[in-house]
Design an enzyme around this catalytic site. Structure first.
Site, PDB file in Angstrom:
ATOM      1  N   ASP A 162       3.496  10.896 -10.289  1.00 51.24           N
ATOM      2  CA  ASP A 162       3.162   9.577  -9.758  1.00 51.24           C
ATOM      3  C   ASP A 162       3.466   8.587 -10.898  1.00 51.24           C
ATOM      4  OD1 ASP A 162       1.845   7.459  -8.303  1.00 51.24           O
ATOM      5  OD2 ASP A 162       0.102   7.802  -9.579  1.00 51.24           O
ATOM      6  N   ASP A 204       2.088   4.780 -11.252  1.00 47.26           N
ATOM      7  CA  ASP A 204       0.947   3.950 -11.661  1.00 47.26           C
ATOM      8  C   ASP A 204      -0.264   4.827 -12.005  1.00 47.26           C
ATOM      9  OD1 ASP A 204       2.267   1.484 -11.146  1.00 47.26           O
ATOM     10  OD2 ASP A 204       1.993   1.832  -9.004  1.00 47.26           O
ATOM     11  N   ILE A 231      -1.429   3.375  -2.328  1.00 49.94           N
ATOM     12  CA  ILE A 231      -1.296   2.805  -0.987  1.00 49.94           C
ATOM     13  C   ILE A 231      -0.218   1.714  -1.022  1.00 49.94           C
ATOM     14  CG2 ILE A 231      -2.590   1.660   0.888  1.00 49.94           C
ATOM     15  CD1 ILE A 231      -3.628   4.509   0.119  1.00 49.94           C
ATOM     16  N   ARG A 250       2.193  -1.594  -0.298  1.00 50.95           N
ATOM     17  CA  ARG A 250       1.850  -3.022  -0.372  1.00 50.95           C
ATOM     18  C   ARG A 250       1.263  -3.530   0.943  1.00 50.95           C
ATOM     19  NH1 ARG A 250       6.938  -6.334  -1.941  1.00 50.95           N
ATOM     20  NH2 ARG A 250       7.003  -4.651  -3.458  1.00 50.95           N
TER      21      ARG A 250
HETATM   22  C1  G6P Z   1       1.585   2.264  -6.088  1.00 49.01           C
HETATM   23  C2  G6P Z   1       0.284   1.605  -6.488  1.00 49.01           C
HETATM   24  C3  G6P Z   1      -0.265   0.766  -5.353  1.00 49.01           C
HETATM   25  C4  G6P Z   1       0.798  -0.186  -4.842  1.00 49.01           C
HETATM   26  C5  G6P Z   1       2.010   0.595  -4.377  1.00 49.01           C
HETATM   27  C6  G6P Z   1       3.127  -0.306  -3.875  1.00 49.01           C
HETATM   28  O1  G6P Z   1       1.297   3.305  -5.214  1.00 49.01           O
HETATM   29  O2  G6P Z   1      -0.678   2.580  -6.859  1.00 49.01           O
HETATM   30  O3  G6P Z   1      -1.381   0.055  -5.838  1.00 49.01           O
HETATM   31  O4  G6P Z   1       0.310  -0.979  -3.779  1.00 49.01           O
HETATM   32  O5  G6P Z   1       2.493   1.359  -5.466  1.00 49.01           O
HETATM   33  O6  G6P Z   1       3.657  -1.026  -4.945  1.00 49.01           O
HETATM   34  P1  G6P Z   1       4.667  -2.223  -4.811  1.00 49.01           P
HETATM   35  O7  G6P Z   1       5.136  -2.443  -6.224  1.00 49.01           O
HETATM   36  O8  G6P Z   1       5.780  -1.775  -3.914  1.00 49.01           O
HETATM   37  O9  G6P Z   1       3.938  -3.375  -4.238  1.00 49.01           O
HETATM   38 MG    MG Z   2      -1.333   6.427  -9.351  1.00 51.38          MG
END
Ligand code: G6P
Ligand code: MG
Length: 219
Positions: free
Chosen positions: A8, A10, A46, A48
């Site tokens: 993963d 983040d 999750i 966006r």
């Molecule tokens: C990761 C993060 C989420 C975020 C998602 C979409 O999964 O943990 O918090 O919403 O990515 O990210 P983005 O950069 O496409 O908005």
């Molecule tokens: Mg993560």
């Protein structure tokens, strides 16, 4: 040894969860909704659009905005988030991660990325980590967020490996569930996760000897 290790982004490679939080908090405040770090935990992994729906539900504003308005709100959050990414340098890579990825190269174990973030390629660039990954699943092609295994299966597919011969690494509960559902073995980072096959407190414990021992033990 495992055929591949899928990460993963983040919270595992770098801590962008806080930057997501700051951007969402600002956008939510503009809508009169208060969110805190505890609530933010439920947004990890999750997408966006789904994150915005959860925030609106949390604030009792579900159904207040049209689809087009929601897209505008999500775009505003992304603009704030992308702006905050300008501060991201290779120093933001979490402890032990670069060493692990480098060792996996010498061990000839494939490496993959399974992030639902559309900003993942830009983040890897900023961290100067792009070349350490053999395949990054394309978040734009993913229809279902974690805990659905779709993105982990897409990563294994792109790496041409069997999920059962791989390890997935996650810091979010939805992510652990996604890994488990994919048939991969799950490694969790953090103390509040349940259901991980191996749980480590921080990325500092994420070393090849540790993962190798886990792989052999579990067989
Ligand atoms: C990761 C993060 C989420 C975020 C998602 C979409 O999964 O943990 O918090 O919403 O990515 O990210 P983005 O950069 O496409 O908005
Ligand atoms: Mg993560």
């Amino acid at each position: 040894k495992p055929q591949a290790i899928v990460f993963d982004l983040d919270g595992v490679i770098t801590d962008t969860a806080h930057l997501h939080f700051l951007a969402w908090r600002e956008v939510a405040a503009e809508l009169g909704i208060v969110i805190d770090e505890v609530f933010n935990d439920r947004l990890k992994g999750i997408s966006r659009g789904e994150s915005l729906l959860r925030i609106l539900r949390h604030g009792g504003k579900e159904g207040v905005f049209t689809q087009a308005e929601r897209e505008q709100i999500a775009a505003r959050k992304n603009a704030l988030y992308v702006d905050s990414l300008r501060s991201l340098t290779p120093e933001a890579v979490l402890p032990g991660i670069k060493e692990l990825l480098t060792t996996l190269r010498t061990e000839q174990i494939k490496t993959g990325l399974a992030s639902v973030s559309l900003n993942a390629p830009a983040i890897l660039q900023a961290l100067q980590m792009t070349s350490l990954f053999d395949f990054c699943a394309n978040a734009a092609l993913i229809r279902r967020s974690k805990p659905d295994p779709e993105i982990f299966l897409a990563a294994c597919n792109g790496l041409h490996v069997n999920p059962r011969a791989c390890i997935g690494i996650e810091d979010a509960q939805a992510g652990i569930e996604a890994i488990n559902a994919s048939g991969m073995r799950s490694v969790g980072i953090g103390s509040t996760l349940t259901g991980a096959d191996l749980l480590l407190p921080t990325t500092e414990f994420l070393t090849w000897p540790r993962l190798s021992a886990f792989w052999q033990l579990d067989k």
